[in-house]
Scaffold this motif. Structure first.
Motif, PDB file in Angstrom:
ATOM      1  N   GLU A  21     -15.448 -44.897  38.492  1.00  0.00           N
ATOM      2  CA  GLU A  21     -14.864 -44.211  39.654  1.00  0.00           C
ATOM      3  C   GLU A  21     -15.365 -42.779  39.809  1.00  0.00           C
ATOM      4  OE1 GLU A  21     -10.678 -44.341  40.190  1.00  0.00           O
ATOM      5  OE2 GLU A  21     -10.534 -46.421  39.516  1.00  0.00           O
ATOM      6  N   LEU A  22     -15.643 -42.122  38.683  1.00  0.00           N
ATOM      7  CA  LEU A  22     -15.970 -40.698  38.732  1.00  0.00           C
ATOM      8  C   LEU A  22     -17.471 -40.410  38.819  1.00  0.00           C
ATOM      9  CD1 LEU A  22     -13.319 -39.478  36.161  1.00  0.00           C
ATOM     10  CD2 LEU A  22     -13.200 -39.394  38.648  1.00  0.00           C
ATOM     11  N   GLY A  23     -18.298 -41.399  38.590  1.00  0.00           N
ATOM     12  CA  GLY A  23     -19.728 -41.250  38.804  1.00  0.00           C
ATOM     13  C   GLY A  23     -20.551 -40.883  37.585  1.00  0.00           C
ATOM     14  N   PRO A  24     -21.865 -40.815  37.792  1.00  0.00           N
ATOM     15  CA  PRO A  24     -22.790 -40.577  36.688  1.00  0.00           C
ATOM     16  C   PRO A  24     -22.707 -39.177  36.080  1.00  0.00           C
ATOM     17  CG  PRO A  24     -23.967 -40.661  38.762  1.00  0.00           C
ATOM     18  CD  PRO A  24     -22.559 -41.059  39.047  1.00  0.00           C
ATOM     19  N   ASP A  25     -22.304 -38.175  36.866  1.00  0.00           N
ATOM     20  CA  ASP A  25     -22.164 -36.832  36.301  1.00  0.00           C
ATOM     21  C   ASP A  25     -21.075 -36.806  35.234  1.00  0.00           C
ATOM     22  OD1 ASP A  25     -24.170 -35.898  37.902  1.00  0.00           O
ATOM     23  OD2 ASP A  25     -22.863 -34.828  39.292  1.00  0.00           O
ATOM     24  N   ALA A  33     -20.993 -34.535  25.472  1.00  0.00           N
ATOM     25  CA  ALA A  33     -19.974 -33.887  24.636  1.00  0.00           C
ATOM     26  C   ALA A  33     -19.715 -34.710  23.378  1.00  0.00           C
ATOM     27  CB  ALA A  33     -18.677 -33.720  25.421  1.00  0.00           C
ATOM     28  N   LEU A  34     -19.672 -36.017  23.535  1.00  0.00           N
ATOM     29  CA  LEU A  34     -19.485 -36.902  22.389  1.00  0.00           C
ATOM     30  C   LEU A  34     -20.677 -36.799  21.441  1.00  0.00           C
ATOM     31  CD1 LEU A  34     -17.288 -38.890  21.509  1.00  0.00           C
ATOM     32  CD2 LEU A  34     -18.557 -40.692  22.653  1.00  0.00           C
ATOM     33  N   TYR A  35     -21.872 -36.703  21.991  1.00  0.00           N
ATOM     34  CA  TYR A  35     -23.095 -36.555  21.197  1.00  0.00           C
ATOM     35  C   TYR A  35     -23.050 -35.267  20.370  1.00  0.00           C
ATOM     36  CZ  TYR A  35     -28.044 -36.026  20.065  1.00  0.00           C
ATOM     37  OH  TYR A  35     -29.235 -35.860  19.393  1.00  0.00           O
ATOM     38  N   ARG A  36     -22.701 -34.170  21.028  1.00  0.00           N
ATOM     39  CA  ARG A  36     -22.684 -32.880  20.331  1.00  0.00           C
ATOM     40  C   ARG A  36     -21.607 -32.817  19.254  1.00  0.00           C
ATOM     41  NH1 ARG A  36     -23.056 -31.241  25.669  1.00  0.00           N
ATOM     42  NH2 ARG A  36     -20.940 -30.449  25.607  1.00  0.00           N
ATOM     43  N   SER A  37     -20.539 -33.577  19.415  1.00  0.00           N
ATOM     44  CA  SER A  37     -19.463 -33.537  18.420  1.00  0.00           C
ATOM     45  C   SER A  37     -19.664 -34.530  17.281  1.00  0.00           C
ATOM     46  CB  SER A  37     -18.113 -33.802  19.090  1.00  0.00           C
ATOM     47  OG  SER A  37     -18.053 -35.137  19.547  1.00  0.00           O
ATOM     48  N   TYR A  54     -27.269 -46.429  30.138  1.00  0.00           N
ATOM     49  CA  TYR A  54     -26.626 -46.127  31.419  1.00  0.00           C
ATOM     50  C   TYR A  54     -27.461 -45.181  32.280  1.00  0.00           C
ATOM     51  CZ  TYR A  54     -22.452 -48.626  30.084  1.00  0.00           C
ATOM     52  OH  TYR A  54     -21.578 -49.618  29.727  1.00  0.00           O
ATOM     53  N   LYS A  55     -28.659 -44.858  31.823  1.00  0.00           N
ATOM     54  CA  LYS A  55     -29.640 -44.057  32.575  1.00  0.00           C
ATOM     55  C   LYS A  55     -29.107 -42.683  32.996  1.00  0.00           C
ATOM     56  CE  LYS A  55     -32.100 -48.073  34.388  1.00  0.00           C
ATOM     57  NZ  LYS A  55     -31.419 -49.193  33.797  1.00  0.00           N
ATOM     58  N   VAL A  56     -28.463 -41.995  32.056  1.00  0.00           N
ATOM     59  CA  VAL A  56     -27.978 -40.649  32.366  1.00  0.00           C
ATOM     60  C   VAL A  56     -28.692 -39.568  31.550  1.00  0.00           C
ATOM     61  CG1 VAL A  56     -25.704 -41.375  33.160  1.00  0.00           C
ATOM     62  CG2 VAL A  56     -26.037 -40.834  30.747  1.00  0.00           C
ATOM     63  N   VAL A  57     -29.691 -39.954  30.771  1.00  0.00           N
ATOM     64  CA  VAL A  57     -30.392 -38.979  29.930  1.00  0.00           C
ATOM     65  C   VAL A  57     -31.093 -37.923  30.784  1.00  0.00           C
ATOM     66  CG1 VAL A  57     -32.225 -38.693  28.221  1.00  0.00           C
ATOM     67  CG2 VAL A  57     -30.640 -40.581  28.016  1.00  0.00           C
ATOM     68  N   SER A  58     -31.612 -38.320  31.926  1.00  0.00           N
ATOM     69  CA  SER A  58     -32.310 -37.366  32.788  1.00  0.00           C
ATOM     70  C   SER A  58     -31.361 -36.608  33.724  1.00  0.00           C
ATOM     71  CB  SER A  58     -33.379 -38.089  33.611  1.00  0.00           C
ATOM     72  OG  SER A  58     -32.783 -39.075  34.420  1.00  0.00           O
ATOM     73  N   ASN A  59     -30.088 -36.934  33.678  1.00  0.00           N
ATOM     74  CA  ASN A  59     -29.092 -36.252  34.503  1.00  0.00           C
ATOM     75  C   ASN A  59     -28.951 -34.806  34.020  1.00  0.00           C
ATOM     76  OD1 ASN A  59     -26.479 -35.280  35.459  1.00  0.00           O
ATOM     77  ND2 ASN A  59     -26.078 -37.384  36.067  1.00  0.00           N
ATOM     78  N   PHE A  62     -26.311 -33.994  31.426  1.00  0.00           N
ATOM     79  CA  PHE A  62     -26.457 -34.488  30.057  1.00  0.00           C
ATOM     80  C   PHE A  62     -27.152 -33.414  29.241  1.00  0.00           C
ATOM     81  CE2 PHE A  62     -28.391 -37.100  26.665  1.00  0.00           C
ATOM     82  CZ  PHE A  62     -27.235 -37.726  26.200  1.00  0.00           C
ATOM     83  N   ILE A  63     -26.349 -32.602  28.568  1.00  0.00           N
ATOM     84  CA  ILE A  63     -26.859 -31.434  27.849  1.00  0.00           C
ATOM     85  C   ILE A  63     -26.679 -31.666  26.355  1.00  0.00           C
ATOM     86  CG2 ILE A  63     -26.633 -28.956  27.499  1.00  0.00           C
ATOM     87  CD1 ILE A  63     -25.359 -28.905  30.348  1.00  0.00           C
TER      88      ILE A  63
END
Length: 71
Positions: A21-25, A33-37, A54-59, A62-63
């Motif tokens: 519902e909330l989208g790719p962002d 955030a899960l990755y960094r923690s 889920y193809k969000v690496v280039s978003n 995604f920091i």
């Protein structure tokens, strides 16, 4: 077998579910955030695999660290 612990698995499931519902962002922000923690490299690798699937690496939302500059 998953290398994520129970809380990481629960959070990843929530992030993926809500992203419908909330989208790719939202998905990109949540997974980064899960990755960094994550404490273990194996956990980070699994979260990165989810982000790739889920193809969000280039978003731009995604920091993560410089470890993945090659992607």
């Amino acid at each position: 077998m998953s290398t994520l612990n129970k809380s990481q698995l629960r959070e990843a499931t929530k992030i993926i579910t809500y992203s419908a519902e909330l989208g790719p962002d939202y998905l990109a922000r949540g997974l980064s955030a899960l990755y960094r923690s994550a404490r273990k490299t194996s956990q980070q690798d699994e979260i990165l695999a989810l982000a790739l699937a889920y193809k969000v690496v280039s978003n731009p939302e995604f920091i993560i660290c410089n470890r993945c500059a090659y992607i």
